[in-house]
Design a protein around this motif. Structure first.
Motif, PDB file in Angstrom:
ATOM      1  N   ILE A 312       0.850  -1.195   0.000  1.00  0.00           N
ATOM      2  CA  ILE A 312       0.000   0.000   0.000  1.00  0.00           C
ATOM      3  C   ILE A 312       0.892   1.254   0.000  1.00  0.00           C
ATOM      4  CG2 ILE A 312      -1.694   1.354   1.334  1.00  0.00           C
ATOM      5  CD1 ILE A 312      -2.765  -1.348   2.456  1.00  0.00           C
ATOM      6  N   MET A 397      -4.444 -22.270  -8.664  1.00  0.00           N
ATOM      7  CA  MET A 397      -5.746 -22.017  -8.034  1.00  0.00           C
ATOM      8  C   MET A 397      -6.889 -22.451  -8.952  1.00  0.00           C
ATOM      9  SD  MET A 397      -5.016 -18.329  -6.225  1.00  0.00           S
ATOM     10  CE  MET A 397      -6.674 -18.071  -5.575  1.00  0.00           C
TER      11      MET A 397
ATOM     12  N   PRO B 303      -3.999 -11.616 -10.988  1.00  0.00           N
ATOM     13  CA  PRO B 303      -4.889 -12.647 -10.450  1.00  0.00           C
ATOM     14  C   PRO B 303      -4.105 -13.528  -9.458  1.00  0.00           C
ATOM     15  CG  PRO B 303      -4.366 -13.100 -12.768  1.00  0.00           C
ATOM     16  CD  PRO B 303      -3.875 -11.713 -12.457  1.00  0.00           C
ATOM     17  N   GLY B 304      -4.771 -13.917  -8.389  1.00  0.00           N
ATOM     18  CA  GLY B 304      -4.087 -14.690  -7.339  1.00  0.00           C
ATOM     19  C   GLY B 304      -3.603 -13.781  -6.219  1.00  0.00           C
ATOM     20  N   TYR B 305      -3.543 -12.465  -6.515  1.00  0.00           N
ATOM     21  CA  TYR B 305      -3.066 -11.491  -5.523  1.00  0.00           C
ATOM     22  C   TYR B 305      -4.017 -10.290  -5.449  1.00  0.00           C
ATOM     23  CZ  TYR B 305       1.315 -14.121  -5.886  1.00  0.00           C
ATOM     24  OH  TYR B 305       2.260 -15.108  -5.872  1.00  0.00           O
ATOM     25  N   HIS B 307      -6.305  -9.584  -3.453  1.00  0.00           N
ATOM     26  CA  HIS B 307      -6.515  -9.013  -2.108  1.00  0.00           C
ATOM     27  C   HIS B 307      -5.502  -7.878  -1.895  1.00  0.00           C
ATOM     28  CE1 HIS B 307      -3.296 -11.886  -1.709  1.00  0.00           C
ATOM     29  NE2 HIS B 307      -3.172 -11.729  -0.418  1.00  0.00           N
ATOM     30  N   ILE B 308      -4.341  -7.996  -2.541  1.00  0.00           N
ATOM     31  CA  ILE B 308      -3.319  -6.940  -2.418  1.00  0.00           C
ATOM     32  C   ILE B 308      -3.636  -5.763  -3.338  1.00  0.00           C
ATOM     33  CG2 ILE B 308      -0.864  -6.388  -2.689  1.00  0.00           C
ATOM     34  CD1 ILE B 308      -0.204  -9.266  -1.868  1.00  0.00           C
ATOM     35  N   THR B 309      -3.984  -6.041  -4.613  1.00  0.00           N
ATOM     36  CA  THR B 309      -4.285  -4.928  -5.527  1.00  0.00           C
ATOM     37  C   THR B 309      -5.462  -4.115  -4.984  1.00  0.00           C
ATOM     38  OG1 THR B 309      -5.819  -6.174  -6.949  1.00  0.00           O
ATOM     39  CG2 THR B 309      -3.510  -6.247  -7.550  1.00  0.00           C
ATOM     40  N   ALA B 311      -6.334  -3.944  -1.687  1.00  0.00           N
ATOM     41  CA  ALA B 311      -5.957  -3.282  -0.428  1.00  0.00           C
ATOM     42  C   ALA B 311      -5.279  -1.951  -0.738  1.00  0.00           C
ATOM     43  CB  ALA B 311      -5.044  -4.175   0.405  1.00  0.00           C
ATOM     44  N   ILE B 312      -4.482  -1.920  -1.799  1.00  0.00           N
ATOM     45  CA  ILE B 312      -3.829  -0.662  -2.200  1.00  0.00           C
ATOM     46  C   ILE B 312      -4.906   0.367  -2.559  1.00  0.00           C
ATOM     47  CG2 ILE B 312      -2.345   0.458  -3.926  1.00  0.00           C
ATOM     48  CD1 ILE B 312      -0.819  -2.258  -4.173  1.00  0.00           C
ATOM     49  N   ARG B 330      -8.054 -13.277  -2.912  1.00  0.00           N
ATOM     50  CA  ARG B 330      -7.063 -13.703  -3.902  1.00  0.00           C
ATOM     51  C   ARG B 330      -7.710 -14.566  -4.993  1.00  0.00           C
ATOM     52  NH1 ARG B 330      -2.757 -17.880  -1.774  1.00  0.00           N
ATOM     53  NH2 ARG B 330      -2.412 -16.490  -0.019  1.00  0.00           N
ATOM     54  N   SER B 331      -8.916 -15.051  -4.750  1.00  0.00           N
ATOM     55  CA  SER B 331      -9.607 -15.883  -5.745  1.00  0.00           C
ATOM     56  C   SER B 331     -10.341 -15.076  -6.812  1.00  0.00           C
ATOM     57  CB  SER B 331     -10.609 -16.815  -5.054  1.00  0.00           C
ATOM     58  OG  SER B 331      -9.942 -17.919  -4.506  1.00  0.00           O
ATOM     59  N   GLU B 332     -10.419 -13.762  -6.625  1.00  0.00           N
ATOM     60  CA  GLU B 332     -11.122 -12.914  -7.600  1.00  0.00           C
ATOM     61  C   GLU B 332     -10.598 -13.193  -9.013  1.00  0.00           C
ATOM     62  OE1 GLU B 332     -13.558 -10.950  -6.588  1.00  0.00           O
ATOM     63  OE2 GLU B 332     -14.001  -9.915  -8.470  1.00  0.00           O
ATOM     64  N   ASP B 341      -9.015 -18.208   1.831  1.00  0.00           N
ATOM     65  CA  ASP B 341      -9.006 -16.987   1.000  1.00  0.00           C
ATOM     66  C   ASP B 341      -9.879 -15.903   1.628  1.00  0.00           C
ATOM     67  OD1 ASP B 341      -7.553 -18.438  -0.860  1.00  0.00           O
ATOM     68  OD2 ASP B 341      -9.260 -18.765  -2.213  1.00  0.00           O
ATOM     69  N   GLU B 344      -8.107 -14.303   4.668  1.00  0.00           N
ATOM     70  CA  GLU B 344      -7.025 -13.408   4.236  1.00  0.00           C
ATOM     71  C   GLU B 344      -7.596 -12.144   3.574  1.00  0.00           C
ATOM     72  OE1 GLU B 344      -4.220 -14.940   1.343  1.00  0.00           O
ATOM     73  OE2 GLU B 344      -2.592 -14.016   2.498  1.00  0.00           O
ATOM     74  N   ILE B 347      -8.774  -9.746   6.272  1.00  0.00           N
ATOM     75  CA  ILE B 347      -7.638  -9.082   6.934  1.00  0.00           C
ATOM     76  C   ILE B 347      -7.043  -8.005   6.013  1.00  0.00           C
ATOM     77  CG2 ILE B 347      -5.312  -9.384   7.909  1.00  0.00           C
ATOM     78  CD1 ILE B 347      -7.416 -10.589   9.724  1.00  0.00           C
ATOM     79  N   ALA B 348      -6.879  -8.328   4.732  1.00  0.00           N
ATOM     80  CA  ALA B 348      -6.322  -7.337   3.791  1.00  0.00           C
ATOM     81  C   ALA B 348      -7.208  -6.089   3.742  1.00  0.00           C
ATOM     82  CB  ALA B 348      -6.168  -7.952   2.407  1.00  0.00           C
TER      83      ALA B 348
END
Lengths: 432, 432
Positions: A312, A397, B303-305, B307-309, B311-312, B330-332, B341, B344, B347-348
């Motif tokens: 972030i 996945m 894809p696979g991440y 939750h991070i993209t 969260a930013i 992360r499953s999006e 998933d 996590e 939490i993200a």
């Protein structure tokens, strides 16, 4: 001559030409940026790493992965594996921060195998040697420090972190500031302890010209460390941190005048709303020198998830102008990272860097998103996977979760919005 | 009377008082914000969920977790487990987006067990029923749609997403826009297909007053869905999206005038540098109505991440004024999320929300960081773990990696900066 000296003399080196090609710039513009101190190419003349990267203004955001042993875990094999995994995941540089086992041996093994620029923090080795020989960090001799720095340069290190801004003045300010976490930089703490015990100025500051001399001979890029970086949200952007940054700006100028390439290190733990100011300030105080940030972490409360807190902060910092992101793994604050932590950390940092590159309007960054979105729209799963920032994770996945609707996924199956829209558009065509 | 109607009549309800206490505000200020349409309390009169939350201006950022079956995976047990895990991880609301299995039964099970407000998207069930009965989404009768909406309200749903802004005008604009990913909203795509096939206006738009009537009777908060949200960076903030937002602003005003609580849904995939404008625009066009964003995802390539993209994007959006973040796992883009998933993802999203709350200057958010940093400084590991956003993960990580230096970790061991600084400060004291 260093890259900087050559740039000042209007010479476009082979390394500048490579960077220009990679970044879709002209050789002239890269040379100009280097001549202004706004771009560096970490490239030790002796080692000549295979991959050459430019770091700085107008270029894509680069990311660094820290590896290295500690006195608790000193297996060379594990660290070499982390190096490989980091580079495969897309790290542009590697820093060897080893403090355990046979440190010179580990460094040599890494330098021999590593295709990308390698950085180190020589004060760690000097401190560890002092503890081994004399039982204390504080027994370090000034010459031991400079001998270690020279050895790293000779070994072929492309950039090194030196905490030159931890001075008697900085420590006095730190005392006044009453921070929650004082100094969280290992190098900064080592030097502070040494300075207090020996009642002396920081040798890296006092004899800075000795560093410049070494750096110039091998063309090692100096990364001016932020020993006073905040280690908690409460300590961010305080007088201690900013006074050190003022000093670092002066030291960067001195390096620049001496033909030595320099980057500036930055925080740390920083609340989201202070990140832009930190970047603007660094760029102004350091006359556009490249900014290398650790995170920044936008909260202190998420141990186990600090790859996310730093992604972030890193994305915001890079979008505001930071040039170089040091990854942070989920193991930060908890343990030496595992190989899996290292990979995930590199990907998180790359996501941050890439999101910033899109925001900066870098064409090839935007093109990548357009390509994967087109594949997604067409439900071309193979192409979507191969265009993913980490093809491995989404592929595995998807394999674990098969949909009855072959071109959709188990989230929506037959109610996939993209499929429904294909059908709707087909209807529309027939109606027209 | 709805919370909004009561607020307009100067009544501070028990729910407003609870929210005021939780948020460290006065009952009067909460009532005022509700009376202005700037805060909502999703609270179906019939179900009366145990936990009551305020969403909107000046309050802590809330987060929602989506759960629910698909036609590929329809085990009620799994979804109930996801609900439990989400709430344990700190989700403030749950949305049941089921499209598989016995949908009314799943909803009732969730509503019965769920202590926090529950949201749904009634058009999903109406579409699935239409496919079951007549083989096609497009066979839906207008009355079927409103009957489903009413049933959800009767069952006790606290808020529902209705894609009222997908209109004949929006579809005409979409056609001109030549997006990469057209419509990625499931509800939006279902309505678009229906409208094209039946050559009719969107019933949720045409007969909007029927929705208001139902929502008012049960005090269900309307979440005005963004059927035209961008599904790729290239499509963000285009005329299609913004024209729908203009419509949603008008519909929110109409709801407000009728005493119905409303929130506005927002994108989606948005480049980092467009997020602030999206929030400012929503707040202006919708007269300060709460903004509920999905992500936003700052890149399409991970894809696979995601939750991070997200969260930013979510952290930036919330710091700019978005009030309610829908988590992304992360499953999006890949599959129905697993239980892990989901955890996590929550939490993200909480990290994003909390980072924004710090930036917004919310005292209790900042206090939390100060407390954990003080525990970190003291190497009080037990306290540090208990104060973590997810105590479980860092505890198990630390257990797997024991340091020889008992109060440090395997990253630095004896060279822990905090330990060295304790020693240095001890020296300084003796010297003084």
């Amino acid at each position: 001559m260093t890259q900087l000296e050559q740039a000042k003399k209007n010479k476009i080196t082979a390394q500048m030409a490579k960077v220009a090609q990679e970044e879709e710039h002209t050789g002239t513009s890269i040379r100009q940026k280097i001549a202004q101190g706004k771009v560096v190419i970490p490239f030790n003349k002796k080692r000549r790493p295979k991959k050459v990267y430019g770091i700085g203004e107008g270029l894509t955001t680069k990311i660094n992965a820290n590896i290295g042993t500690s006195s608790d875990a000193s297996k060379i094999k594990d660290e070499l594996k982390k190096m490989e995994v980091s580079i495969a995941a897309g790290a542009h540089t590697i820093m060897d921060l080893s403090t355990g086992g046979d440190i010179p041996r580990i460094r040599k093994d890494i330098l021999q195998r590593c295709p990308v620029p390698v950085g180190t923090v020589p004060i760690y080795e000097a401190a560890v040697n002092s503890v081994k020989r004399n039982g204390s960090i504080c027994a370090m001799k000034e010459d031991d420090i400079f001998d270690t720095i020279e050895q790293h340069a000779k070994d072929g290190v492309d950039f090194f972190t030196l905490h030159c801004g931890v001075t008697i003045e900085s420590l006095a300010r730190l005392k006044e500031e009453k921070r929650i976490t004082d100094i969280v930089s290992r190098g900064g703490a080592i030097l502070a302890d040494w300075m207090i015990k020996n009642r002396k100025e920081n040798p890296l500051y006092e004899y800075y010209e000795r560093i410049l001399d070494i750096a110039k001979r091998y063309d090692v890029t100096i990364s001016l460390g932020d020993g006073m970086r905040p280690g908690s949200i409460a300590d961010a952007t305080d007088r201690t941190q900013i006074q050190e940054l003022v000093l670092l700006g002066e030291l960067a100028k001195q390096a620049f005048d001496n033909g030595v390439q320099t980057i500036i290190e930055g925080p740390g733990h920083v609340p989201l709303n202070q990140i832009r100011s930190n970047v603007v300030l660094q760029k102004r105080l350091c006359r556009g020198a490249p900014f290398y940030v650790l995170g920044p972490l936008v909260t202190d409360v998420a141990p186990g998830y600090d790859h996310i807190t730093s992604a972030i902060g890193g994305a915001i910092a890079a979008a505001c102008g930071a040039d170089f992101l040091c990854y942070v793994t989920r193991s930060e604050h908890l343990r030496l990272p595992s190989i899996e932590d290292v990979k995930e950390g590199v990907i998180a940092a790359r996501i941050a860097a890439h999101a910033a590159d899109i925001a900066k309007g870098i064409s090839k960054a935007i093109d990548w998103d357009n390509k994967i979105s087109l594949a997604r729209k067409k439900r071309d799963w193979k192409k979507q996977m191969s265009l993913s920032i980490d093809p491995q994770r989404p592929s595995s996945m998807r394999l674990k979760s098969k949909s009855k609707t072959t071109d959709a996924c188990t989230m929506c199956s037959q109610y996939c919005s993209l499929k429904i829209m294909d059908q709707a558009k087909e209807r529309l065509k027939k109606q027209e």
